[in-house]
Design a protein around this motif. Structure first.
Motif, PDB file in Angstrom:
ATOM      1  N   SER A 178       6.911   1.469   7.585  1.00  0.00           N
ATOM      2  CA  SER A 178       6.601   0.088   7.179  1.00  0.00           C
ATOM      3  C   SER A 178       7.630  -0.429   6.172  1.00  0.00           C
ATOM      4  O   SER A 178       7.977  -1.609   6.160  1.00  0.00           O
ATOM      5  CB  SER A 178       5.186   0.001   6.587  1.00  0.00           C
ATOM      6  OG  SER A 178       5.108   0.608   5.301  1.00  0.00           O
ATOM      7  N   ARG A 211       0.384  -4.273   8.060  1.00  0.00           N
ATOM      8  CA  ARG A 211      -0.033  -5.594   7.568  1.00  0.00           C
ATOM      9  C   ARG A 211       0.383  -5.788   6.108  1.00  0.00           C
ATOM     10  O   ARG A 211       1.056  -6.754   5.759  1.00  0.00           O
ATOM     11  CB  ARG A 211      -1.557  -5.759   7.693  1.00  0.00           C
ATOM     12  CG  ARG A 211      -2.069  -7.137   7.218  1.00  0.00           C
ATOM     13  CD  ARG A 211      -3.595  -7.162   7.151  1.00  0.00           C
ATOM     14  NE  ARG A 211      -4.096  -6.308   6.087  1.00  0.00           N
ATOM     15  CZ  ARG A 211      -5.136  -5.459   6.218  1.00  0.00           C
ATOM     16  NH1 ARG A 211      -5.775  -5.344   7.353  1.00  0.00           N
ATOM     17  NH2 ARG A 211      -5.515  -4.708   5.198  1.00  0.00           N
ATOM     18  N   ASN A 212      -0.034  -4.868   5.233  1.00  0.00           N
ATOM     19  CA  ASN A 212       0.188  -5.035   3.788  1.00  0.00           C
ATOM     20  C   ASN A 212       1.645  -4.854   3.380  1.00  0.00           C
ATOM     21  O   ASN A 212       2.079  -5.402   2.366  1.00  0.00           O
ATOM     22  CB  ASN A 212      -0.663  -4.046   2.990  1.00  0.00           C
ATOM     23  CG  ASN A 212      -2.128  -4.399   3.000  1.00  0.00           C
ATOM     24  OD1 ASN A 212      -2.521  -5.423   3.548  1.00  0.00           O
ATOM     25  ND2 ASN A 212      -2.957  -3.560   2.407  1.00  0.00           N
ATOM     26  N   GLU A 245      -3.202   7.955   3.938  1.00  0.00           N
ATOM     27  CA  GLU A 245      -3.962   6.802   4.406  1.00  0.00           C
ATOM     28  C   GLU A 245      -3.155   6.029   5.457  1.00  0.00           C
ATOM     29  O   GLU A 245      -3.728   5.480   6.409  1.00  0.00           O
ATOM     30  CB  GLU A 245      -4.300   5.865   3.228  1.00  0.00           C
ATOM     31  CG  GLU A 245      -5.178   4.693   3.644  1.00  0.00           C
ATOM     32  CD  GLU A 245      -5.292   3.609   2.580  1.00  0.00           C
ATOM     33  OE1 GLU A 245      -6.411   3.101   2.404  1.00  0.00           O
ATOM     34  OE2 GLU A 245      -4.276   3.277   1.931  1.00  0.00           O
ATOM     35  N   SER A 246      -1.837   6.011   5.309  1.00  0.00           N
ATOM     36  CA  SER A 246      -1.004   5.296   6.289  1.00  0.00           C
ATOM     37  C   SER A 246      -1.086   5.959   7.666  1.00  0.00           C
ATOM     38  O   SER A 246      -0.971   5.302   8.694  1.00  0.00           O
ATOM     39  CB  SER A 246       0.460   5.217   5.820  1.00  0.00           C
ATOM     40  OG  SER A 246       1.169   6.416   6.061  1.00  0.00           O
ATOM     41  N   LYS A 284      -3.157  -1.104   8.584  1.00  0.00           N
ATOM     42  CA  LYS A 284      -3.239  -1.608   7.211  1.00  0.00           C
ATOM     43  C   LYS A 284      -1.849  -1.639   6.577  1.00  0.00           C
ATOM     44  O   LYS A 284      -1.483  -2.576   5.862  1.00  0.00           O
ATOM     45  CB  LYS A 284      -4.176  -0.722   6.378  1.00  0.00           C
ATOM     46  CG  LYS A 284      -4.205  -1.071   4.895  1.00  0.00           C
ATOM     47  CD  LYS A 284      -5.148  -0.167   4.117  1.00  0.00           C
ATOM     48  CE  LYS A 284      -5.104  -0.473   2.623  1.00  0.00           C
ATOM     49  NZ  LYS A 284      -6.044   0.364   1.844  1.00  0.00           N
ATOM     50  N   TYR A 285      -1.064  -0.590   6.849  1.00  0.00           N
ATOM     51  CA  TYR A 285       0.266  -0.476   6.247  1.00  0.00           C
ATOM     52  C   TYR A 285       1.260  -1.454   6.872  1.00  0.00           C
ATOM     53  O   TYR A 285       2.092  -2.037   6.179  1.00  0.00           O
ATOM     54  CB  TYR A 285       0.744   0.981   6.295  1.00  0.00           C
ATOM     55  CG  TYR A 285       0.102   1.740   5.159  1.00  0.00           C
ATOM     56  CD1 TYR A 285       0.831   2.102   4.040  1.00  0.00           C
ATOM     57  CD2 TYR A 285      -1.280   1.977   5.150  1.00  0.00           C
ATOM     58  CE1 TYR A 285       0.219   2.718   2.955  1.00  0.00           C
ATOM     59  CE2 TYR A 285      -1.900   2.584   4.073  1.00  0.00           C
ATOM     60  CZ  TYR A 285      -1.149   2.950   2.976  1.00  0.00           C
ATOM     61  OH  TYR A 285      -1.747   3.536   1.889  1.00  0.00           O
ATOM     62  N   SER A 326       0.860  -1.197   0.000  1.00  0.00           N
ATOM     63  CA  SER A 326       0.000   0.000   0.000  1.00  0.00           C
ATOM     64  C   SER A 326       0.888   1.235   0.000  1.00  0.00           C
ATOM     65  O   SER A 326       1.920   1.260   0.659  1.00  0.00           O
ATOM     66  CB  SER A 326      -0.899  -0.017   1.238  1.00  0.00           C
ATOM     67  OG  SER A 326      -1.694  -1.182   1.245  1.00  0.00           O
ATOM     68  N   ASP A 344      -4.728   4.959   8.865  1.00  0.00           N
ATOM     69  CA  ASP A 344      -4.917   3.518   9.027  1.00  0.00           C
ATOM     70  C   ASP A 344      -3.555   2.810   9.071  1.00  0.00           C
ATOM     71  O   ASP A 344      -3.207   2.044   8.179  1.00  0.00           O
ATOM     72  CB  ASP A 344      -5.768   2.974   7.875  1.00  0.00           C
ATOM     73  CG  ASP A 344      -6.223   1.533   8.084  1.00  0.00           C
ATOM     74  OD1 ASP A 344      -5.884   0.946   9.136  1.00  0.00           O
ATOM     75  OD2 ASP A 344      -6.899   0.990   7.195  1.00  0.00           O
TER      76      ASP A 344
END
Length: 332
Positions: A146, A93-94, A83-84, A90-91, A78, A87
């Motif tokens: 990340s 994880r992805n 957005e990071s 999410k970052y 991502s 959220d």
């Protein structure tokens, strides 16, 4: 060098699809792993094999063994900085967790070479411009962190297992394949040149300029824009180096050592299109550094690579041609 079997994760996405083209054009065999959440199956060159699955799946090990994969290029992840911030999980994880699983699959299945798409966001707000690989890495958003965590994992894994890697820290990637075979197709993209060419063909009414009071020559943010085809070529050159010198790994900036401001980019789009896009001056976005430009001396001295399309008007011209092609595709 003989053609190799290369696994490309995220090969249905923007940069990944261009790396697939560059690998195929260089005579390599390519298998793409992509979950098609943000990628497009049609963006994968038909000469490649597409496997629809997530990079963190154990199934990837079977793909590596089945296709005799000798190297992995990892683009899946991502990429939207704001957005990071909203959220972060999410970052992690992805990007981080999924990369950990993929690196483990590489080690377990005996894949010896790993090329990672890292980012200039690992530097955060650099103390000096241009920024070099040895400068402090202090990310100011979860996206940058990340990716930096993945770099750390690669370094540790390469010290413990027979695998070497190249982490390429991208600056601002733009443009499209000069032959019109791929380009940036993402809906709601956040990249300036993509937004500007969308405005040029009437997909947007205006372009927002976020921040006019930065400490730069014209007050707008300065970035180092690298043509996506040059970036893809750098990945192929990195692969050649990893294979020829398996004991060493590399972390390299991928940029041109040349910054352009937001207004200079918009001037280039006006020049190429012979029209004027409406510009709206807005406030700064959180976490945007004033200037981010690559010191690219290391990549030039390390890889057998030289930029071929390092001209702003060329980048804009290729991006515009792709945007028109995409509009035709969406209309049909």
């Amino acid at each position: 060098m003989m053609g190799m079997s290369v696994l490309v994760t995220g090969g249905a996405g923007y940069i990944g699809s261009h790396a697939v083209l560059a690998l195929l054009d260089a005579g390599h065999r390519v298998v793409v792993v992509d979950n098609l959440v943000t990628g497009f199956a049609w963006a994968v060159d038909p000469r490649a094999t597409l496997v629809e699955c997530a990079v963190e799946d154990d199934r990837v090990r079977d793909v590596i063994r089945e296709h005799g994969v000798e190297a992995i290029m990892h683009f899946a992840g991502s990429v939207v900085v704001p957005e990071s911030v909203s959220d972060p999980l999410k970052y992690y994880r992805n990007n981080t967790a999924a990369s950990r699983a993929l690196i483990e699959s590489a080690v377990v299945a005996g894949c010896k070479h790993f090329i990672f798409s890292s980012t200039a966001a690992t530097y955060g707000t650099p103390a000096k411009v241009p920024v070099a690989e040895g400068d402090p890495t202090v990310p100011i958003n979860p996206y940058g962190m990340s990716k930096l965590m993945t770099e750390a994992m690669l370094k540790d894994v390469a010290a413990a297992h027979p695998i070497n890697y190249a982490a390429l820290r991208y600056f601002n990637v733009a443009g499209a394949d000069p032959l019109g075979r791929s380009g940036q197709s993402t809906i709601g993209a956040t990249h300036l040149i993509k937004i500007a060419v969308e405005a040029a063909i009437g997909k947007r009414g205006h372009v927002g300029v976020y921040g006019t009071d930065f400490d730069t020559p014209d007050g707008t943010g300065v970035r180092d824009y690298i043509h996506v085809s040059d970036l893809a070529a750098a990945h192929v050159a990195a692969l050649d180096l990893l294979v020829s010198d398996p004991g060493r790994s590399h972390t390299l900036n991928a940029g041109y050592n040349r910054g352009f401001s937001v207004l200079e980019v918009l001037d280039a789009v006006d020049r190429v299109t012979n029209m004027q896009i409406e510009r709206r001056m807005e406030g700064r976005r959180a976490g945007d550094p004033a200037a981010l430009v690559a010191d690219n001396s290391a990549i030039l001295s390390t890889l057998a690579w030289r930029p071929a399309r390092a001209d702003l008007d060329t980048i804009v011209t290729d991006a515009l041609a792709w945007e028109r092609k995409l509009a035709e595709r969406q209309a049909s």
